[in-house]
Design a protein around this motif. Structure first.
Motif, PDB file in Angstrom:
ATOM      1  N   VAL A   6      31.624  33.985  19.212  1.00 13.15           N
ATOM      2  CA  VAL A   6      30.367  33.896  18.757  1.00 13.15           C
ATOM      3  C   VAL A   6      29.480  35.195  18.782  1.00 13.15           C
ATOM      4  O   VAL A   6      28.872  35.649  17.883  1.00 13.15           O
ATOM      5  N   SER A   7      29.669  35.844  19.872  1.00 14.04           N
ATOM      6  CA  SER A   7      28.779  37.215  20.083  1.00 14.04           C
ATOM      7  C   SER A   7      29.644  38.088  21.135  1.00 14.04           C
ATOM      8  O   SER A   7      30.584  37.691  22.000  1.00 14.04           O
TER       9      SER A   7
ATOM     10  N   GLN B 271      29.890  37.142  12.357  1.00 16.85           N
ATOM     11  CA  GLN B 271      30.740  36.398  11.931  1.00 16.85           C
ATOM     12  C   GLN B 271      32.095  36.718  12.576  1.00 16.85           C
ATOM     13  O   GLN B 271      33.100  36.000  12.578  1.00 16.85           O
TER      14      GLN B 271
ATOM     15  N   VAL C  65      25.483  39.398  17.806  1.00 21.27           N
ATOM     16  CA  VAL C  65      25.999  38.145  17.215  1.00 21.27           C
ATOM     17  C   VAL C  65      26.664  38.464  15.852  1.00 21.27           C
ATOM     18  O   VAL C  65      26.020  39.181  14.874  1.00 21.27           O
TER      19      VAL C  65
ATOM     20  N   SER D 135      33.213  29.959  21.294  1.00 15.99           N
ATOM     21  CA  SER D 135      32.986  28.719  21.048  1.00 15.99           C
ATOM     22  C   SER D 135      34.280  28.063  20.282  1.00 15.99           C
ATOM     23  O   SER D 135      34.330  28.353  19.128  1.00 15.99           O
TER      24      SER D 135
END
Lengths: 547, 443
Positions: free
Chosen positions: A197-198, A215, A213, A192
């Protein structure tokens, strides 16, 4: 076995979702080291590997903890790093290290100028180096050739990379519940803007897709790091691949690490490891990352070169050979890959417009902790964690189920426990059923069903002269007995395990190993029919393929 | 002290003590050929007891009809040792061999028209031609999908009743597993050989039978690992069946296993009583082809032995038994130095994948012979008219993947002994029938 799946097929719809602070991709020494480092800073991580721990270069080397002497000519910075890291690891990971010491020897005909410079270069790098007379060297190591003309003693040591990875993972698990998940391969990143994001991952055993998922994302994919970075749209990781082939002798032929004192070449390092020794390596530029196998030519070259230092290598009994691909950082562009830098690189991918992915690659086993520290520094800074690195000071505790990779550990513990009902399943390495039971219960990775290969990776089972041909059968039947296997899975695991062990035997089968191999194949195929598990026949029923 | 040499003069010296060597001795004894058998016991202890004729022809097909398989083999692999003998010879070889074993105290079922499907310790099924009578019940129970109990013993490694059941339950639902403690061996590791010998003691049989009765349930038949006695196993089994009240059968265990040891011990007992000179645990050091006789030399702990033979059958097996030697540079036949046909280099010995359906080329390396199984010299003619080869040392076969080890051993020994008889008759060397081959001491 997993290599047969198409490597880049698109992900299916995720059937499971996992969440963590940091996803580490690649279960080599570096990935495991990052996991530990992050955990000690209070950061939760999930470590995945498309196969299992040390499936790449981390598991396919000499197991040599370099004093640094090897690099004083070509790469003084690496030499200094090796010296410093060697000191640290001997303190924090003593259970993985045998302080054998090492020798650098030149033989008649080697460049004497090269040998003459060695002591000075070591001194410049701060590496303790003691000159020996050839006779003194032969007194320390009687297997050395009469042709030795120069010798130096250095503080080389040996290190068990499998236990190292297991202990790092185990400590991370204990400290903050960080998770290791084998057989999990990234197939796509979901982004994104400038943030990942994942990661969509394929479970290589079930075929299912898992969404992870996180950080922060760390690419510690070793030789595969370039491919993984490209999945995220980053083309700033540039690697060369060098195939190395090594041999394992049946006996421990020397007490110390023996290095040839000449510019790096084939067959110039012989490393003792437990009850065996490891000779290597050849170096061959390659583009193929998967399914690299030792060739007869590489075996012959290693032995021919190694004989100059240790003549007994000519008639030694070899039980195994293995090949792995080392990732080398693309720089300079010299013709010889051994001249390429053995340093490492941490790439933050900022220039590629990605804010939360980094790649750590290159380097070597000896500097794995430093590589992990630098990576964790970046990751911690990115998520605002200011805790300092503690991996150089905190001792790694002995993990209960991690000790079985150490040669000689199993018989020692077995004898001490003195339980006559705890029968030995692997006779070559004296691995009792209690070790197998503990590994499938609680070793790192035991959360999912373990294959025989996974058990062998976490123990000495199958590492001796029979290379698992007997103990594979005994361990499977023990696990059936325990109710661990309830259907044909155990047979399929046996077959896959023998297939996998064979890859390391194929190029060194002569002499006694040929007799061993004939017996093994008569058992596996002639008697048990493992070569016909999938064959149509009126009487042999078809089961569900499990792997 | 120099010990005096013992000398033996025979018509046939069989070198090797595997299935081929034993078969050659049996055929020779039955034909009244004065014979000595010499050589390490080799791999016979590794046999399961099953006698395979031919179990797998093409890469993907287990054979139900081995005889049809042999006819196909003759067309597809004419150099295969089993393609160079007649079907009549193969049948005669099996019948004669099996009859001898049965008479000598290790009864076997006769070779039939079809392969039987026999159980393995992993719970897989193996096509084979003849099984010991103690194992026939397993073949029948599987075929009938009988209500069957498989028993294993705590401490016996590599044999799990639960494994057998887990792998067969789908097609054999009335199969059940139980684990027992073997009488008098409550702790530690068990060895099938020790268990078998202890079952020759009546008290042990009674105690084990009682323990089996306790877990019998509704089973109509009971399968056990192959531990039912070392000598006359069918009698041990019959006694156990009487005590338990149900038929029993044996399943082979991981080698080295009881069925092979039974055969070895039986041969060692029976052969000397049939006039054969058996020197079982010694390796022949040298073979010299003199004009008047072939001279074999060896030594045991009592000193040197010299054997003077009119003919020789080389049945020394492959790598495991030392009949072939694989070295860094190639494969050789170490005793006589016969040429070995083999892949051009070590690189070609093994395929990449262990379980490759085609098998590995190294296994088809071996000794090339004429139609009477006389090894050929490098020039192409017989190496020596008096020398024959039998068993797995022969080239152009893969006994492992073909499931044809016993078939090759028996059939080639049969043809070779037949040729030995002709050679002896030709040379007039056979020095009288039924003559014992006692050693003469030269003082």
């Amino acid at each position: 076995m997993m290599a047969t799946l198409p490597p880049r097929s698109g992900p299916t719809r995720p059937t499971a979702s996992l969440e963590t602070e940091v996803l580490i991709i690649g279960g080599g020494a570096t990935g495991a080291g990052i996991m530990r480092d992050l955990a000690l800073r209070g950061i939760h991580s999930l470590l995945i590997d498309k196969k299992d721990l040390c499936a790449g270069a981390s598991g396919g080397n000499h197991g040599l903890l370099h004093s640094g002497g090897r690099y004083v000519f070509s790469d003084p910075q690496s030499a200094i790093e090796c010296r410093e890291e060697g000191h640290i690891l001997k303190r924090v990971l003593p259970q993985c290290i045998e302080q054998t010491g090492g020798l650098f020897v030149a033989v008649d005909g080697d460049d004497e100028g090269f040998a003459a410079d060695f002591a000075g270069l070591c001194a410049a790098a701060g590496i303790a180096c003691t000159p020996l007379l050839p006779a003194e060297a032969r007194e320390l190591e009687p297997a050395l050739s009469e042709r030795v003309v120069a010798a130096y003693q250095v503080p080389d040591a040996t290190i068990d990379p499998f236990r190292l990875a297991l202990e790092n993972v185990n400590q991370a698990r204990l400290v903050n519940g960080s998770i290791y998940r084998p057989h999990t391969e990234v197939v796509a990143f979901e982004k994104s803007g400038d943030v990942i994001v994942s990661a969509l991952c394929r479970d290589n055993r079930s075929g299912e897709t898992v969404r992870i998922v996180a950080q922060q994302f760390v690419n510690a994919g070793g030789a595969w790091a370039m491919d993984i970075a490209r999945l995220a749209g980053c083309d700033d990781v540039r690697l060369l691949y060098s195939k190395g082939t090594l041999l394992v002798t049946h006996d421990r032929m020397i007490r110390r690490v023996i290095n040839r004192l000449r510019p790096p070449a084939d067959g110039d390092i012989l490393v003792p490891g437990g009850t065996v020794s490891i000779l290597g390596t050849t170096s061959l530029r390659t583009d193929a990352l998967n399914a690299v196998q030792p060739t007869v030519d590489e075996i012959n070259r290693n032995i021919r070169e190694g004989m100059a230092m240790v003549p007994a290598l000519a008639h030694a009994r070899y039980i195994r050979a293995f090949s792995r691909v080392r990732p080398l950082l693309q720089a300079g562009g010299g013709a010889d890959d051994r001249q390429a830098t053995r340093g490492f690189a941490l790439i933050d991918h900022h220039s590629q417009g990605i804010a939360n992915l980094c790649t750590i690659t290159g380097g070597k086993l000896t500097t794995y902790r430093l590589m992990a520290e630098k990576t964790a520094d970046l990751v911690a800074a990115r998520i605002g964690n200011t805790a300092p690195c503690r991996t150089a000071v905190d001792i790694v505790p002995d993990g209960e189920a991690c000790r079985w990779t150490e040669p000689g550990a199993a018989p020692k513990l077995w004898y001490r426990a003195g339980d006559p009902d705890d029968t030995i399943l692997c006779e070559c390495e004296m691995v009792p059923q209690s070790a197998i039971d503990q590994i499938v219960r609680c070793a790192p990775g035991a959360e999912a069903e373990m294959t025989l290969e996974a058990i062998a990776l976490r123990s000495r089972a199958g590492k001796g002269p029979c290379q698992g041909s007997f103990c594979g059968i005994r361990i499977a039947s023990h696990l059936y007995d325990r109710g661990y296997y309830r259907d044909r899975t155990g047979l399929l695991h046996m077959r896959d395990f023998f297939n996998e062990r064979f890859k390391g035997q194929r190029a060194v089968i002569w002499g006694q190993q040929m007799a061993q191999m004939e017996l093994a194949e008569a058992l596996h195929c002639g008697l048990l029919g493992l070569d016909c598990l999938d064959s149509p026949s009126e009487t042999v029923t078809e089961g569900e393929a499990q792997s | 002290m120099i010990r005096e040499e013992r000398q033996f003069t025979v018509d046939l010296a069989v070198i090797g003590s595997g299935l081929a060597g034993f078969a050659a001795s049996i055929f020779a004894i039955n034909r009244g050929i004065r014979t000595a058998q010499i050589g390490n016991t080799g791999a016979v202890a590794y046999t399961t007891g099953y006698l395979d004729l031919f179990g797998r022809l093409a890469a993907d097909q287990l054979l139900d009809d081995p005889w049809r398989g042999l006819r196909q083999l003759a067309a597809s692999q004419p150099q295969h040792p089993l393609a160079r003998v007649t079907e009549a010879e193969v049948r005669a070889a099996f019948d004669e061999f099996v009859a001898f074993l049965t008479e000598a105290g290790v009864p076997y079922g006769q070779a039939g028209e079809r392969n039987v499907m026999a159980l393995t310790p992993a719970g897989t099924i193996k096509p084979t031609l003849c099984v010991p009578s103690t194992m026939q019940g397993g073949v029948d129970a599987l075929a009938a999908r009988a209500r069957c109990l498989i028993v294993d013993f705590r401490g016996l490694r590599g044999f799990s009743a639960r494994q057998v059941v887990a792998n067969l339950r789908q097609e054999w639902p009335q199969l059940r597993a139980e684990q027992l403690v073997f009488p008098g061996m409550e702790h530690g590791e068990l060895y099938p050989e020790v268990m078998a010998r202890s079952l020759e003691v009546p008290a042990c049989r009674e105690e084990l039978a009682a323990r089996i009765r306790d877990v019998l349930g509704d089973a109509d038949v009971v399968g056990l690992p192959a531990i039912l006695g070392m000598h006359h196993p069918h009698l041990v089994m019959a006694e156990m069946e009487r005590l338990i009240g149900r038929p029993l059968f044996e399943i082979p265990t991981m080698p080295p296993a009881v069925p092979g040891i039974r055969l070895r011990e039986m041969f060692e007992q029976v052969f000397p009583t049939r006039g054969l000179t058996l020197i079982p645990q010694q390796k022949v050091d040298a073979v010299r082809f003199a004009d008047e006789a072939v001279r074999l030399s060896l030594a045991d702990s009592y000193g040197p032995i010299a054997i003077s033979a009119q003919t020789v059958i080389l049945a020394t097996g492959r790598f495991l038994s030392g009949g072939l030697l694989a070295s860094f540079d190639g494969i050789s036949e170490p005793l006589i130095g016969l040429p070995v046909t083999q892949p051009p280099s070590r690189e070609g010995w093994f395929r990449e994948q262990y379980m490759d359906k085609e098998g590995h080329p190294v296994h088809t390396a071996g000794i090339v012979t004429d139609a009477d199984f006389r090894p050929l010299s490098a020039e192409g003619g017989p190496y020596d008219r008096r020398l024959f080869a039998a068993g797995l040392i022969l080239a152009h076969q893969d006994w492992i993947r073909g499931r044809c080890g016993a078939g090759i051993a028996l059939a080639s020994a049969f043809r070779a002994v037949d040729a030995v008889g002709r050679e002896l008759a030709r040379s007039g060397g056979q020095s009288g029938k039924h003559q014992s081959a006692e050693g003469r001491r030269d003082v």
